[in-house]
Scaffold this active site. Structure first.
Site, PDB file in Angstrom:
ATOM      1  N   LYS A 138     -12.892  -1.297   6.170  1.00  0.00           N
ATOM      2  CA  LYS A 138     -12.232  -2.180   7.148  1.00  0.00           C
ATOM      3  C   LYS A 138     -12.837  -1.962   8.539  1.00  0.00           C
ATOM      4  O   LYS A 138     -13.502  -2.843   9.053  1.00  0.00           O
ATOM      5  CB  LYS A 138     -10.725  -1.952   7.161  1.00  0.00           C
ATOM      6  CG  LYS A 138      -9.978  -2.591   5.993  1.00  0.00           C
ATOM      7  CD  LYS A 138      -9.978  -1.785   4.723  1.00  0.00           C
ATOM      8  CE  LYS A 138      -9.305  -2.499   3.566  1.00  0.00           C
ATOM      9  NZ  LYS A 138      -8.354  -1.649   2.850  1.00  0.00           N
ATOM     10  N   ASP A 183      -1.848   6.870   6.062  1.00  0.00           N
ATOM     11  CA  ASP A 183      -2.902   5.983   5.572  1.00  0.00           C
ATOM     12  C   ASP A 183      -3.231   5.011   6.709  1.00  0.00           C
ATOM     13  O   ASP A 183      -2.434   4.134   7.028  1.00  0.00           O
ATOM     14  CB  ASP A 183      -2.407   5.226   4.329  1.00  0.00           C
ATOM     15  CG  ASP A 183      -3.421   4.202   3.812  1.00  0.00           C
ATOM     16  OD1 ASP A 183      -4.511   4.067   4.402  1.00  0.00           O
ATOM     17  OD2 ASP A 183      -3.107   3.537   2.800  1.00  0.00           O
ATOM     18  N   TRP A 203       0.821  -1.211   0.000  1.00  0.00           N
ATOM     19  CA  TRP A 203       0.000   0.000   0.000  1.00  0.00           C
ATOM     20  C   TRP A 203       0.852   1.256   0.000  1.00  0.00           C
ATOM     21  O   TRP A 203       0.553   2.231  -0.695  1.00  0.00           O
ATOM     22  CB  TRP A 203      -1.001  -0.009   1.159  1.00  0.00           C
ATOM     23  CG  TRP A 203      -2.110  -0.987   0.910  1.00  0.00           C
ATOM     24  CD1 TRP A 203      -2.396  -2.094   1.661  1.00  0.00           C
ATOM     25  CD2 TRP A 203      -3.064  -0.983  -0.167  1.00  0.00           C
ATOM     26  NE1 TRP A 203      -3.463  -2.764   1.113  1.00  0.00           N
ATOM     27  CE2 TRP A 203      -3.893  -2.117   0.005  1.00  0.00           C
ATOM     28  CE3 TRP A 203      -3.292  -0.138  -1.252  1.00  0.00           C
ATOM     29  CZ2 TRP A 203      -4.941  -2.419  -0.881  1.00  0.00           C
ATOM     30  CZ3 TRP A 203      -4.334  -0.432  -2.137  1.00  0.00           C
ATOM     31  CH2 TRP A 203      -5.139  -1.563  -1.941  1.00  0.00           C
TER      32      TRP A 203
END
Ligand SMILES: *Cc1c(COP(=O)(O)O)cnc(C)c1O
Length: 377
Positions: free
Chosen positions: A212, A188, A102
């Site tokens: 999530k 993030d 990511w």
């Protein structure tokens, strides 16, 4: 009706109590005679839903008053572009820490902007653990900013690798060409937000896709310090500009109203059913510690991450005999344990233990794993 044990990395399990409440209110929201998804986003009823969601999130994370909370779309991936667009207007070099898939995607997006606009977007890698296979994060003394850093971006929890920071990176520049306060830390937190308490004041910007720990896919939370709202590059499209959202209560166009409402229900659940983020953290630690202990006590299962940087949310593991992977997944599914297949880029297994995954779910997984090992190991 049976709800199975869902270890999906995202879109992830939702708290059953939240889905029940949504079901109760689905056709007729609190006597209004219509569903939340059928309401104008400009109606007082929806405005109240939106404002309460923000207020509850502020309470949960103790967000200071000088931070704005934005509700956007496009997921965390869109924020990979929003970060440079919104923070490079005054020049400087974007700085990134690289800890896996990511963070690499975020870096690629910043580099991509260089071809659109300016060489400013040539990201500086302020630290990377790629060479050691991303089994730990850069140590604090391995983080080195460029002296014209515009911001430092990192991914707190690498969802695919199962790797998390155990400290908040420093944003100090050795040569004081840029004052320390001018290097905002950008994070993030898609797969770890709301899993533990957080000191928001250490950050300039925190963002997280919802699917999530926040709610269903389709909404993205951005928490931004208000002095950072005037740094956008001039060509930033208005729907990608944080300030436009801040100035319009995140309703510059039609927002994802139903996802926003469900996120609000999740925040209420965290406050009232769980009792806040300290309690949520205690539960989450018990969950992951039980699973890591089961993995570590066996020669049949393995997790490669250095203990200090093991994720509390995503636990990847491999079987000693990889030819049993498909059988493991089939039998797990028959036992009601869903979505344990690792990310396609790394293989193996992954159990995501987000907030809505209960201790009983984790216990069911551990029992299955021990039984599978006895039979097949
Ligand atoms: C899931 C995830 C993303 C991507 O989120 P999208 O909403 O699909 O864009 C980015 N970063 C992290 C850490 C994630 O877990």
């Amino acid at each position: 009706m049976t709800r199975l044990h869902n270890f999906c990395a995202g879109p992830a399990a939702m708290p059953t109590a939240v889905l029940e409440r949504a079901r109760e209110e689905l056709l007729d929201y609190q006597g209004r005679g219509l569903s939340v998804m059928e309401m104008s986003h400009r109606s007082p009823t929806f405005e109240a839903i939106a404002a309460k969601a923000e207020q509850d999130l502020r309470e949960l994370l103790a967000i200071p008053d000088n931070y704005r909370v934005l509700f956007m779309q496009g997921g965390a991936t869109m924020q990979f572009a929003c970060v440079p667009l919104n923070l490079l207007g005054n020049g400087g070099t974007p700085n990134y820490l690289d800890t896996g898939i990511w963070s690499t995607k975020a870096i690629k997006e910043a580099q991509h902007l260089a071809t659109v606009d300016s060489p400013l977007a040539n990201a500086h890698i302020a630290g990377s653990t790629r060479d050691s296979g991303y089994v730990h994060v850069p140590r604090p003394d391995e983080v080195s900013l460029s002296d014209d850093a515009a911001y430092l971006h990192y991914c707190h929890n690498e969802t695919i690798g199962g790797l998390a920071y155990d400290y908040v990176p420093e944003v100090r520049v050795p040569e004081v060409r840029v004052p320390e306060a001018d290097v905002p830390l950008v994070c993030d937190m898609s797969s770890s937000i709301l899993s533990t308490p957080l000191d928001v004041s250490r950050y300039g910007v925190i963002y997280a896709g919802a699917q999530k720990n926040i709610g269903p896919a389709g909404i993205t939370v951005v928490i931004v310090r208000d002095d950072l709202l005037d740094r956008a590059m001039p060509q930033t499209p208005s729907l990608l500009g944080w300030k436009v959202y801040a100035d319009n209560d995140s309703m510059i166009n039609t927002p994802p109203t139903y996802a926003w409402y469900l996120a609000g229900l999740v925040f209420e659940w965290l406050k009232h059913d769980i009792g806040g983020l300290a309690e949520m953290e205690a539960i989450n630690r018990r969950k992951c510690e039980a699973l890591y202990a089961a993995i570590d006590s066996s020669d049949f299962y393995a997790n490669p991450i250095e203990p200090a940087n093991r994720s509390i949310m995503n636990v990847p593991f491999t079987l000693a005999d990889e030819s049993l992977n498909a059988t493991f997944l089939d039998e797990a599914e028959s036992a009601g344990l869903l979505n344990l297949k690792g990310h396609r880029s790394v293989g193996g297994m992954r159990a995501s233990l987000y907030n809505a995954v209960s201790e009983a779910d984790v216990q069911a997984l551990i029992t299955f794993m021990q039984d599978f090992e006895r039979r097949r190991g």
